[in-house]
Enzyme design. Sequence first.
Site, PDB file in Angstrom:
ATOM      1  N   GLU A  94       0.943  -1.380   0.111  1.00 58.08           N
ATOM      2  CA  GLU A  94       0.161  -0.090   0.223  1.00 58.08           C
ATOM      3  C   GLU A  94       1.016   0.965  -0.256  1.00 58.08           C
ATOM      4  O   GLU A  94       0.313   2.052  -0.961  1.00 58.08           O
ATOM      5  CB  GLU A  94      -1.011   0.084   1.353  1.00 58.08           C
ATOM      6  CG  GLU A  94      -2.060  -1.115   1.387  1.00 58.08           C
ATOM      7  CD  GLU A  94      -2.864  -1.190   2.162  1.00 58.08           C
ATOM      8  OE1 GLU A  94      -2.619  -0.403   3.143  1.00 58.08           O
ATOM      9  OE2 GLU A  94      -3.513  -1.459   2.708  1.00 58.08           O
ATOM     10  N   HIS A  99       9.585  -1.122   2.694  1.00 60.55           N
ATOM     11  CA  HIS A  99       9.012  -1.751   4.432  1.00 60.55           C
ATOM     12  C   HIS A  99       9.011  -2.655   4.740  1.00 60.55           C
ATOM     13  O   HIS A  99       9.110  -3.711   3.620  1.00 60.55           O
ATOM     14  CB  HIS A  99       8.029  -0.393   4.642  1.00 60.55           C
ATOM     15  CG  HIS A  99       6.846  -0.870   3.970  1.00 60.55           C
ATOM     16  ND1 HIS A  99       6.180  -0.325   3.117  1.00 60.55           N
ATOM     17  CD2 HIS A  99       5.714  -1.604   4.532  1.00 60.55           C
ATOM     18  CE1 HIS A  99       5.540  -1.263   2.718  1.00 60.55           C
ATOM     19  NE2 HIS A  99       5.038  -2.126   4.005  1.00 60.55           N
ATOM     20  N   HIS A 101       7.873  -5.489   7.141  1.00 58.84           N
ATOM     21  CA  HIS A 101       6.669  -5.796   8.340  1.00 58.84           C
ATOM     22  C   HIS A 101       7.700  -6.532   9.923  1.00 58.84           C
ATOM     23  O   HIS A 101       8.299  -7.526   9.043  1.00 58.84           O
ATOM     24  CB  HIS A 101       5.320  -5.975   8.187  1.00 58.84           C
ATOM     25  CG  HIS A 101       4.291  -5.532   7.493  1.00 58.84           C
ATOM     26  ND1 HIS A 101       3.485  -4.321   7.639  1.00 58.84           N
ATOM     27  CD2 HIS A 101       4.957  -5.324   6.003  1.00 58.84           C
ATOM     28  CE1 HIS A 101       3.144  -3.891   7.089  1.00 58.84           C
ATOM     29  NE2 HIS A 101       3.323  -4.493   5.145  1.00 58.84           N
TER      30      HIS A 101
HETATM   31  P1  5GP Z   1       2.198  -2.804   3.031  1.00 62.17           P
HETATM   32  O1  5GP Z   1       0.404  -2.404   3.141  1.00 62.17           O
HETATM   33  O2  5GP Z   1       2.780  -1.301   1.678  1.00 62.17           O
HETATM   34  O3  5GP Z   1       2.624  -3.827   2.989  1.00 62.17           O
HETATM   35  O4  5GP Z   1       1.581  -1.451   4.503  1.00 62.17           O
HETATM   36  C1  5GP Z   1       1.981  -0.761   4.737  1.00 62.17           C
HETATM   37  C2  5GP Z   1       1.617  -0.471   6.463  1.00 62.17           C
HETATM   38  O5  5GP Z   1       2.348   1.455   6.470  1.00 62.17           O
HETATM   39  C3  5GP Z   1       0.437  -0.919   6.742  1.00 62.17           C
HETATM   40  O6  5GP Z   1       0.332  -1.828   7.053  1.00 62.17           O
HETATM   41  C4  5GP Z   1      -0.349   0.378   7.390  1.00 62.17           C
HETATM   42  O7  5GP Z   1      -1.034   0.345   8.681  1.00 62.17           O
HETATM   43  C5  5GP Z   1       1.459   1.231   7.563  1.00 62.17           C
HETATM   44  N1  5GP Z   1       1.345   2.994   7.342  1.00 62.17           N
HETATM   45  C6  5GP Z   1       0.717   3.286   6.195  1.00 62.17           C
HETATM   46  N2  5GP Z   1       0.462   5.181   6.197  1.00 62.17           N
HETATM   47  C7  5GP Z   1       1.115   5.020   7.627  1.00 62.17           C
HETATM   48  C8  5GP Z   1       1.640   6.409   8.861  1.00 62.17           C
HETATM   49  O8  5GP Z   1       1.253   7.557   8.339  1.00 62.17           O
HETATM   50  N3  5GP Z   1       2.450   6.463   9.511  1.00 62.17           N
HETATM   51  C9  5GP Z   1       2.226   4.761  10.259  1.00 62.17           C
HETATM   52  N4  5GP Z   1       2.673   5.558  11.175  1.00 62.17           N
HETATM   53  N5  5GP Z   1       2.483   3.859   9.843  1.00 62.17           N
HETATM   54  C10 5GP Z   1       1.952   4.167   8.191  1.00 62.17           C
END
Ligand code: 5GP
Length: 113
Positions: A94, A99, A101
């Site tokens: 997203e 990144h 996790h």
């Molecule tokens: P993805 O789905 O891209 O692997 O993970 C993106 C992560 O970033 C999600 O778990 C979401 O909760 C986190 N996230 C999105 N925007 C922000 C933000 O502004 N601050 C923080 N601390 N986490 C965010």
Amino acid sequence: MDCVFCKIVASEIPADVRYRDEEVIAFADINPVAPTHLLIIPRKHIPSLAHLPDAETPLIGHMAKIANQLANEEGIFESGYRLAISCGEQGGQEVPHLHMHLVGGRQLAPTLG
Ligand code: 5GP
Ligand code: ZN
């Protein structure tokens, strides 16, 4: 650049930062899915794992090392945890800034996706 994680790196928006060095920072996910949910990101804007230049591959090892260190600090090193990198649209990514996790602190589902 209009990237939320670059803004966290630049301290332009707040985050619960748990670790920082010259290459990476780590902070709490804003929408945690488990008692421990941290994100380890490079300071440099790399859009996704698929955009990682060959010369930057050691960065992933460094991110994993920091994840292990943070898992230890979080008290989940022995109980177990999961590292995940979503990549691209169908990979469920997203935020278009690489990144990793770090998730743990409860029994996680045995399957991914
Ligand atoms: P993805 O789905 O891209 O692997 O993970 C993106 C992560 O970033 C999600 O778990 C979401 O909760 C986190 N996230 C999105 N925007 C922000 C933000 O502004 N601050 C923080 N601390 N986490 C965010
Ligand atoms: Zn970025």
